[in-house]
Design a protein around this motif. Structure first.
Motif, PDB file in Angstrom:
ATOM      1  N   PHE A 128       0.760  -1.398   0.053  1.00 36.78           N
ATOM      2  CA  PHE A 128      -0.145   0.072  -0.076  1.00 36.78           C
ATOM      3  C   PHE A 128       0.916   1.175  -0.189  1.00 36.78           C
ATOM      4  N   TYR A 129       0.247   2.274  -0.501  1.00 33.76           N
ATOM      5  CA  TYR A 129       1.099   3.710  -0.758  1.00 33.76           C
ATOM      6  C   TYR A 129       0.116   4.925  -0.007  1.00 33.76           C
ATOM      7  N   LEU A 130       0.723   5.800  -0.003  1.00 34.84           N
ATOM      8  CA  LEU A 130      -0.020   7.132   0.510  1.00 34.84           C
ATOM      9  C   LEU A 130       0.251   8.099  -0.669  1.00 34.84           C
ATOM     10  N   SER A 131      -1.261   8.683  -1.111  1.00 39.52           N
ATOM     11  CA  SER A 131      -1.029   9.772  -1.893  1.00 39.52           C
ATOM     12  C   SER A 131      -2.438  10.445  -1.913  1.00 39.52           C
ATOM     13  N   CYS A 132      -2.348  11.705  -1.461  1.00 36.21           N
ATOM     14  CA  CYS A 132      -3.667  12.424  -1.081  1.00 36.21           C
ATOM     15  C   CYS A 132      -4.247  12.581  -2.460  1.00 36.21           C
ATOM     16  N   ALA A 133      -3.625  13.102  -3.420  1.00 35.54           N
ATOM     17  CA  ALA A 133      -4.262  13.400  -4.922  1.00 35.54           C
ATOM     18  C   ALA A 133      -4.811  12.183  -5.499  1.00 35.54           C
ATOM     19  N   GLY A 134      -4.144  10.943  -5.084  1.00 39.36           N
ATOM     20  CA  GLY A 134      -4.195   9.576  -5.914  1.00 39.36           C
ATOM     21  C   GLY A 134      -3.373   9.663  -7.373  1.00 39.36           C
ATOM     22  N   LEU A 135      -3.318   8.228  -7.535  1.00 38.67           N
ATOM     23  CA  LEU A 135      -2.537   8.481  -8.931  1.00 38.67           C
ATOM     24  C   LEU A 135      -3.516   8.007  -9.860  1.00 38.67           C
ATOM     25  N   GLY A 136      -3.118   8.461 -11.139  1.00 39.85           N
ATOM     26  CA  GLY A 136      -3.731   8.144 -12.396  1.00 39.85           C
ATOM     27  C   GLY A 136      -3.377   6.900 -13.115  1.00 39.85           C
ATOM     28  N   TYR A 137      -3.673   6.647 -14.366  1.00 43.64           N
ATOM     29  CA  TYR A 137      -3.255   5.327 -14.996  1.00 43.64           C
ATOM     30  C   TYR A 137      -2.080   5.876 -15.951  1.00 43.64           C
ATOM     31  N   GLU A 138      -1.201   5.099 -15.898  1.00 43.84           N
ATOM     32  CA  GLU A 138       0.106   5.267 -16.600  1.00 43.84           C
ATOM     33  C   GLU A 138       0.449   4.097 -17.487  1.00 43.84           C
ATOM     34  N   LYS A 148      -3.066  -0.611  -9.968  1.00 43.65           N
ATOM     35  CA  LYS A 148      -3.941  -1.733 -10.176  1.00 43.65           C
ATOM     36  C   LYS A 148      -4.193  -2.795  -8.952  1.00 43.65           C
ATOM     37  N   ASN A 149      -3.076  -3.106  -8.603  1.00 46.17           N
ATOM     38  CA  ASN A 149      -3.066  -4.126  -7.476  1.00 46.17           C
ATOM     39  C   ASN A 149      -2.680  -3.434  -5.913  1.00 46.17           C
ATOM     40  N   SER A 150      -1.964  -2.364  -5.986  1.00 46.82           N
ATOM     41  CA  SER A 150      -1.748  -1.899  -4.440  1.00 46.82           C
ATOM     42  C   SER A 150      -2.946  -1.088  -3.987  1.00 46.82           C
ATOM     43  N   VAL A 151      -2.954  -1.163  -2.386  1.00 44.38           N
ATOM     44  CA  VAL A 151      -3.946  -0.198  -1.837  1.00 44.38           C
ATOM     45  C   VAL A 151      -3.493   1.242  -1.793  1.00 44.38           C
ATOM     46  N   GLN A 152      -4.140   2.133  -2.559  1.00 49.42           N
ATOM     47  CA  GLN A 152      -3.968   3.435  -2.429  1.00 49.42           C
ATOM     48  C   GLN A 152      -4.701   4.131  -1.180  1.00 49.42           C
ATOM     49  N   ILE A 153      -3.983   4.855  -0.387  1.00 49.17           N
ATOM     50  CA  ILE A 153      -4.482   5.453   0.773  1.00 49.17           C
ATOM     51  C   ILE A 153      -4.620   7.214   0.328  1.00 49.17           C
ATOM     52  N   SER A 154      -5.548   7.734   0.120  1.00 49.04           N
ATOM     53  CA  SER A 154      -5.842   9.109  -0.424  1.00 49.04           C
ATOM     54  C   SER A 154      -6.779   9.790   0.374  1.00 49.04           C
ATOM     55  N   CYS A 155      -6.780  11.109   0.139  1.00 49.31           N
ATOM     56  CA  CYS A 155      -7.590  12.069   1.092  1.00 49.31           C
ATOM     57  C   CYS A 155      -8.942  11.953   0.565  1.00 49.31           C
ATOM     58  N   PHE A 156      -9.969  12.534   1.395  1.00 49.36           N
ATOM     59  CA  PHE A 156     -11.323  12.594   1.121  1.00 49.36           C
ATOM     60  C   PHE A 156     -11.433  14.115   1.010  1.00 49.36           C
ATOM     61  N   PRO A 157     -12.205  14.345   0.171  1.00 51.12           N
ATOM     62  CA  PRO A 157     -12.754  13.639  -1.060  1.00 51.12           C
ATOM     63  C   PRO A 157     -11.705  13.300  -2.116  1.00 51.12           C
ATOM     64  N   ALA A 158     -11.592  12.214  -2.698  1.00 47.59           N
ATOM     65  CA  ALA A 158     -10.603  12.042  -3.704  1.00 47.59           C
ATOM     66  C   ALA A 158     -10.899  12.656  -4.957  1.00 47.59           C
ATOM     67  N   SER A 159      -9.672  12.759  -5.832  1.00 41.84           N
ATOM     68  CA  SER A 159      -9.915  13.222  -7.146  1.00 41.84           C
ATOM     69  C   SER A 159     -10.592  12.451  -7.906  1.00 41.84           C
ATOM     70  N   GLN A 160     -11.296  12.853  -8.789  1.00 40.08           N
ATOM     71  CA  GLN A 160     -12.321  12.217  -9.577  1.00 40.08           C
ATOM     72  C   GLN A 160     -11.522  11.317 -10.515  1.00 40.08           C
ATOM     73  N   GLY A 161     -11.949   9.901 -10.609  1.00 37.90           N
ATOM     74  CA  GLY A 161     -11.093   8.859 -11.529  1.00 37.90           C
ATOM     75  C   GLY A 161      -9.880   8.499 -10.636  1.00 37.90           C
ATOM     76  N   LYS A 162      -9.390   8.902  -9.798  1.00 33.47           N
ATOM     77  CA  LYS A 162      -8.223   8.495  -9.249  1.00 33.47           C
ATOM     78  C   LYS A 162      -8.290   7.604  -8.060  1.00 33.47           C
ATOM     79  N   PHE A 163      -9.514   7.000  -7.713  1.00 33.88           N
ATOM     80  CA  PHE A 163      -9.903   6.214  -6.674  1.00 33.88           C
ATOM     81  C   PHE A 163     -10.602   5.071  -7.122  1.00 33.88           C
TER      82      PHE A 163
END
Length: 350
Positions: A128-138, A148-163
């Motif tokens: 798992f990893y920590l990213s407030c803004a969230g990661l997109g698809y690369e 795809k596989n790891s758990v993303q810990i992001s901030c609420f509310p998350a950026s659209q399409g990145k959760f």
């Protein structure tokens, strides 16, 4: 009497019994804000005794853009769940700073893949990893596996399409103030309270500015004023995508949160734990002030009192502490991670 008559009579009796049971089940007031309190607390105790996390060593000092990220990372570093033995770890934490580029994140994953065997065992599914803004698809393989596989810990509310619902976890917001606990005898003066610095950005809020039933304002002048606002309001309004930092305090004060949104919300904090529909009113932004007032009018009497009581019970999970306490924000996030410790073993790349 005919066979048909007895069949109809039997069907009627079965339907009557089912209706009676259903009415009994659904009319019984809820006493817990949890999806399953019978499993939450025993599992929480199991987590405290057994959960182990291995933190990869970062190659630089880490800095974060949000208070929630900073509190989570500092709490994680000093918590008893951390192990120095990766062989006993349930999950692995991949640390990187908030401002790092996507290319650099890919290099971080590549380094862990090459230096240690743990990433390749599951292609990152027990990481798992920590990213407030969230990661997109690369397109980079390392970033694809991380997203795809790891758990993303992001901030609420998350950026659209990145959760990714059901996999990722949202951190509850950190309150910008430190209001005391709610008074025992609360008397409401306003139907709704909305606090936001930039009021002109919301057409709905502009509709309510001159309504005497609603108190609309920017930041109160002092902490006592803010406390009085929460204590004297029946509902506290929050626009999804805006400032939601006070949602935990609203719950604590028995000011039932109203989340105004134009789409379904899939990144609520603690979705594995709380019955959100029982502690928060969700209102469609497209309906304007008329729809909002209708929704608030429908949430009255026993329904309102139940929501208020359940919200107060749930508020403990929205408290961030410098030194984590049982069932606070940090521990409840950790519990959600613990629920994800049994990972899917993805097939290796060819």
């Amino acid at each position: 009497m005919s066979t048909t008559y007895f069949s109809v009579l039997l069907l009627f009796l079965c339907l009557s019994l089912f209706t009676s049971l259903t009415t009994t089940i659904y009319s019984k007031p809820l006493t817990s804000p949890y999806l399953s309190s019978t499993t939450l607390f025993p599992n929480y105790q199991k987590m405290l005794k057994s959960f182990k996390i291995f933190i990869y060593k970062p190659n630089e000092a880490l800095t974060f853009n949000s208070p929630a990220e900073s509190l989570f990372y500092s709490s994680l570093q000093n918590c008893p769940f951390v192990t120095q033995n990766p062989e006993e770890a349930h999950l692995f934490f991949v640390p990187f700073r908030s401002t790092i580029s996507m290319r650099s994140i890919g290099r971080v994953v590549k380094r862990h893949r090459e230096e240690l065997p743990y990433w390749n065992r599951t292609l990152g599914a027990d990481h798992f990893y920590l990213s407030c803004a969230g990661l997109g698809y690369e397109s980079d393989r390392n970033l694809v596996e991380l997203k795809k596989n790891s758990v993303q810990i992001s901030c609420f509310p998350a950026s659209q399409g990145k959760f990714v619902p059901h996999k990722d976890i949202a951190l509850p917001p950190v309150s910008t103030s430190h209001a005391p606990h709610a008074p025992d005898n609360k008397t409401t003066k306003f139907l709704g309270y909305f606090r936001q610095v930039k009021l002109k950005e919301s057409s709905l809020i502009n509709e309510l500015v001159n309504d005497p039933n609603f108190l609309i304002e920017s930041e109160p002048s002092d902490q006592l004023t803010y406390t009085m606002r929460l204590a004297s309001s029946k509902f506290c309004l929050f626009e999804y995508g805006g400032d939601v930092s006070g949602i935990g305090e609203a719950l604590s004060f028995g000011c039932v949160p109203v989340v105004i949104t134009d789409r379904p919300i899939q990144d609520l904090p603690f979705m594995d734990v709380l019955r959100w529909q029982e502690i928060v009113v969700f209102v469609n932004n497209n309906g304007g002030a008329k729809e909002l007032k209708r929704a608030l009018g429908d949430t009255g009497g026993k329904r309102y009192e139940q929501m208020k009581g359940l919200g107060v019970k749930a508020s403990q999970h929205f408290v961030w502490n410098e030194l984590p306490q049982p069932l606070d924000s940090f521990h409840t996030v950790m519990y959600q991670l613990w629920l994800r410790r049994h990972t899917i073993r993805y097939a290796r790349w060819g």
